[in-house]
Scaffold this motif. Structure first.
Motif, PDB file in Angstrom:
ATOM      1  N   PRO A  11      15.692 -25.387 -15.962  1.00 23.57           N
ATOM      2  CA  PRO A  11      15.410 -26.785 -15.618  1.00 23.57           C
ATOM      3  C   PRO A  11      15.963 -27.772 -16.648  1.00 23.57           C
ATOM      4  O   PRO A  11      16.223 -28.932 -16.322  1.00 23.57           O
ATOM      5  CB  PRO A  11      13.884 -26.831 -15.579  1.00 23.57           C
ATOM      6  N   HIS A  58      11.131 -30.164 -10.848  1.00 23.22           N
ATOM      7  CA  HIS A  58      11.732 -29.702 -12.112  1.00 23.22           C
ATOM      8  C   HIS A  58      12.461 -30.828 -12.842  1.00 23.22           C
ATOM      9  O   HIS A  58      12.685 -30.738 -14.047  1.00 23.22           O
ATOM     10  CB  HIS A  58      12.660 -28.511 -11.850  1.00 23.22           C
ATOM     11  N   THR A  83      15.395 -21.841 -11.934  1.00 21.64           N
ATOM     12  CA  THR A  83      14.695 -21.345 -13.116  1.00 21.64           C
ATOM     13  C   THR A  83      15.258 -19.993 -13.579  1.00 21.64           C
ATOM     14  O   THR A  83      14.512 -19.055 -13.870  1.00 21.64           O
ATOM     15  CB  THR A  83      13.173 -21.215 -12.853  1.00 21.64           C
TER      16      THR A  83
END
Ligand SMILES: Cc1ncc(C[n+]2csc(CCOP(=O)(O)OP(=O)(O)O)c2C)c(N)n1
Length: 624
Positions: A11, A58, A83
């Motif tokens: 992120p 995110h 991620t």
């Protein structure tokens, strides 16, 4: 052209992008998801609908310091891609690959391993309180769909959160769909919020007005919120979430990245329970999934260009379909039969029943506990309720089974689908504990059919028995057996001897009966001639047959089941033999290990755990 997605390994990389670049990232993520899921199968429609939501979350929050809890987790593919799981995304849902759900062992960005609905608000609230007591600073966001919000636990959590008054952010991802269209009064209520034109117009006017004010200081923001609140009380019927102690924001377009990001930024300034309501489209960005979100909820591999499914296995039996056809047929003969599903109409084979008998069909939402107790009420009122439920989801209705059905000795029939290994959905969905949690309940009759004909006969028999009856069966079996038009009553507690031999006794239950028969054929060539028994009943056990077959105390016994070993069918048999004082009989229980079993195709897992024909042959040889 280089993809933006290729530059994102966490992120942190996402936050480097400009907001105007994010729509391109969203479309790259969609393309990647469609490419991979078209090969692996998976929860495509839900994940397509939550792409902007995952990006926005995110972009605004800092995972894993801030915690993101996805409800059910079937919508989290974009979250996975953002991620650090992009490189392994091709292995989605495969044996040894990454999970189709958030998984705590897979990434620090997944706080929990999930797969069952309606847990996120409780989990998030627990983390909020833990953060506060341990003086940790992370923020906690729960993302829940309108389907998952129909589960009672979500309301229990909202109720508790409202009382605690701590800062928890609940993002309601509302697309008017569970797997099938969302049901219930809450769904109507959300729809009213979304479609109430007067309410939306006034909110829009206020927003436009506020936008004209150059710098919106915190004081002004608070005033605006108060104003909004006042308006809401006037125009939103009930202001349901506010009454529960939440500040409600929305509804806003969940595919408008700039808007969602701004909304998330604004609400993080508020130190109270917050509910942000987003409107999204299930299947967004792939026309076939948008037009058929039910099929693409949990898609089998498909052709990207045409959307047509690739997998069909006509050679294998389909218990789900047989169940659907059988209840339709029996219901046409007996108008006291009613059917209940907790949000699994299509998965349980009930689409035709719902059409044919709308007044006798109840989709109660994701509410397994209510489904059972409601069925108890129907039975007490003189009807013959059949609850169609997946083994894994029945787990959460154990007390309803004990207290509201079996203790009352009510005539409720449970059709327990997906009992056994389910394959690629993995440990959250394998139905391998039901014999353990049902096998000991007084009054309950528990059966498992070897094939579709026997399932038909068991449903027929169950309808005629006086008390509670449960039938466990997998989605698919191994043999395709043509079913008769006729029904045959099965004698209560009577097993079926399929093959007489002089050697060991093999007692198999449900899906393991045909593999046991095949194993016996192979063993016969080696002069090992087993007796093969189709147990049919887990409770009551055919004790008389066991007494007869094991009378001389010399024959080894092998039990086989698609269930964990501990407290399974074999354990019940073992207890019986111990009670009879038959300590010297050699017994081998073939079952799944007493652990959470990984994802992978059903046949691969059966093979791995010794429940294939070869595994059975090897074990019988060993004991002999
Ligand atoms: C306890 C439980 N019951 C049933 C299911 C099966 N199930 C998986 S997703 C789903 C619908 C979820 O709908 P929603 O939360 O609105 O998410 P969407 O797919 O619409 O994004 C259901 C019923 C489940 N996962 N858990």
């Amino acid at each position: 052209m280089n993809r933006l997605l290729d530059s994102i390994n966490s992120p942190v990389d996402l936050k480097r992008l400009k907001i105007r670049q994010l729509p391109q990232l969203a479309s790259e993520i969609r393309e990647e998801m469609i490419r991979v899921v078209s090969r692996t199968g998976g929860h495509l429609a839900s994940s397509l609908g939550a792409v902007e939501l995952a990006i926005a979350i995110h972009y605004v929050f800092t995972s894993p310091k801030d915690t993101i809890v996805w409800d059910v987790g079937h919508q989290a593919y974009a979250h996975k891609l953002l991620t650090g799981r992009k490189e392994r995304f091709d292995s989605l849902r495969q044996f040894g690959g990454i999970s189709g759900f958030p998984n705590k062992d897979e990434s620090s960005h997944d706080p929990f391993t999930v797969g069952h609905a309606s847990t996120s608000i409780s989990q998030a609230l627990g983390m909020v309180v833990a953060n506060s007591l341990t003086r940790s600073s992370g923020r906690v966001v729960a993302v829940i769909g309108d389907g998952a919000l129909t589960g009672g636990m979500a309301f229990e959590a909202l109720n508790h959160a409202g009382q605690l008054g701590k800062k928890i952010i609940v993002v309601l991802n509302s697309n008017e769909m569970a797997i099938s269209p969302s049901v219930g009064a809450l769904s109507k209520y959300l729809n009213k919020i979304i479609t109430n034109p007067l309410y939306n117009r006034i909110r829009q006017d206020i927003r436009t007005l506020l936008k004209r004010i150059p710098r919106l200081g915190p004081k002004m923001l608070t005033t605006a919120q108060r104003l909004e609140e006042g308006i809401k009380d006037l125009f939103v019927p009930g202001a349901f979430f506010e009454e529960l102690g939440f500040r409600y924001f929305g509804p806003i377009d969940g595919h408008n990245l700039a808007l969602v990001i701004q909304a998330l930024k604004n609400i993080t300034l508020i130190n109270e329970p917050i509910l942000l309501h987003l409107i999204t489209k299930k299947g967004k960005g792939y026309k076939f999934a948008e037009s058929d979100p039910v099929r693409f909820h949990s898609a089998v591999p498909f052709d990207v260009e045409t959307g047509i499914s690739k997998k069909s296995q006509p050679t294998r039996s389909n218990f789900t379909e047989t169940f659907g056809r059988t209840v339709c047929d029996l219901a046409s003969r007996d108008d006291r039969i009613v059917v209940i599903t907790p949000a699994m109409t299509a998965g349980s084979g009930l689409v035709d029943f719902a059409k044919a008998f709308p007044a006798r069909f109840f989709d109660v939402g994701i509410a397994e506990q209510h489904a059972l107790t409601f069925a108890g009420g129907l039975a007490r009122g003189g009807l013959k309720p059949v609850v169609a439920i997946y083994s894994t989801f029945l787990q959460r209705a154990y007390d309803q089974m004990v207290h509201d059905i079996c203790l009352q000795n009510l005539h409720v029939v449970l059709a327990i689908d997906r009992a056994g290994l389910v394959g690629e959905d993995g440990p959250t969905h394998h139905g391998v504990f039901d014999i353990a949690y049902l096998g000991h309940i007084p009054n309950l009759v528990l059966m498992a059919p070897k094939d579709e004909q026997e399932l038909k006969d068991m449903i027929y028999t169950a309808i005629s028995l006086p008390g509670p009856v449960a039938i466990r069966y997998p989605k698919r079996g191994t043999e395709r057996i043509q079913t008769d038009k006729d029904y045959h009553n099965i004698q209560l507690g009577q097993a079926e001897v399929l093959k007489q031999g002089r050697g060991p006794v093999i007692m198999a239950i449900g899906s393991m009966v045909y593999p046991a028969l095949k194993a016996a054929e192979i063993l016969a060539k080696e002069d090992i001639e087993p007796t093969v028994v189709n147990a049919r009943f887990i409770r009551p056990l055919d004790e008389a047959l066991l007494d007869e077959l094991l009378a001389d105390g010399n024959r080894p016994l092998v039990t086989i089941e698609e269930h964990v070993e501990r407290c399974g069918f074999g354990s019940i048999v073992l207890e019986f033999l111990a009670e009879r004082g038959k300590k010297d009989i050699k017994i081998k229980r073939l079952a799944l290990p007493n652990s959470f079993i990984e994802q992978g195709s059903r046949s691969l897992l059966l093979d791995k755990y010794g429940l294939s024909v070869k595994g059975i042959v090897d074990s019988v040889r060993e004991i002999v």
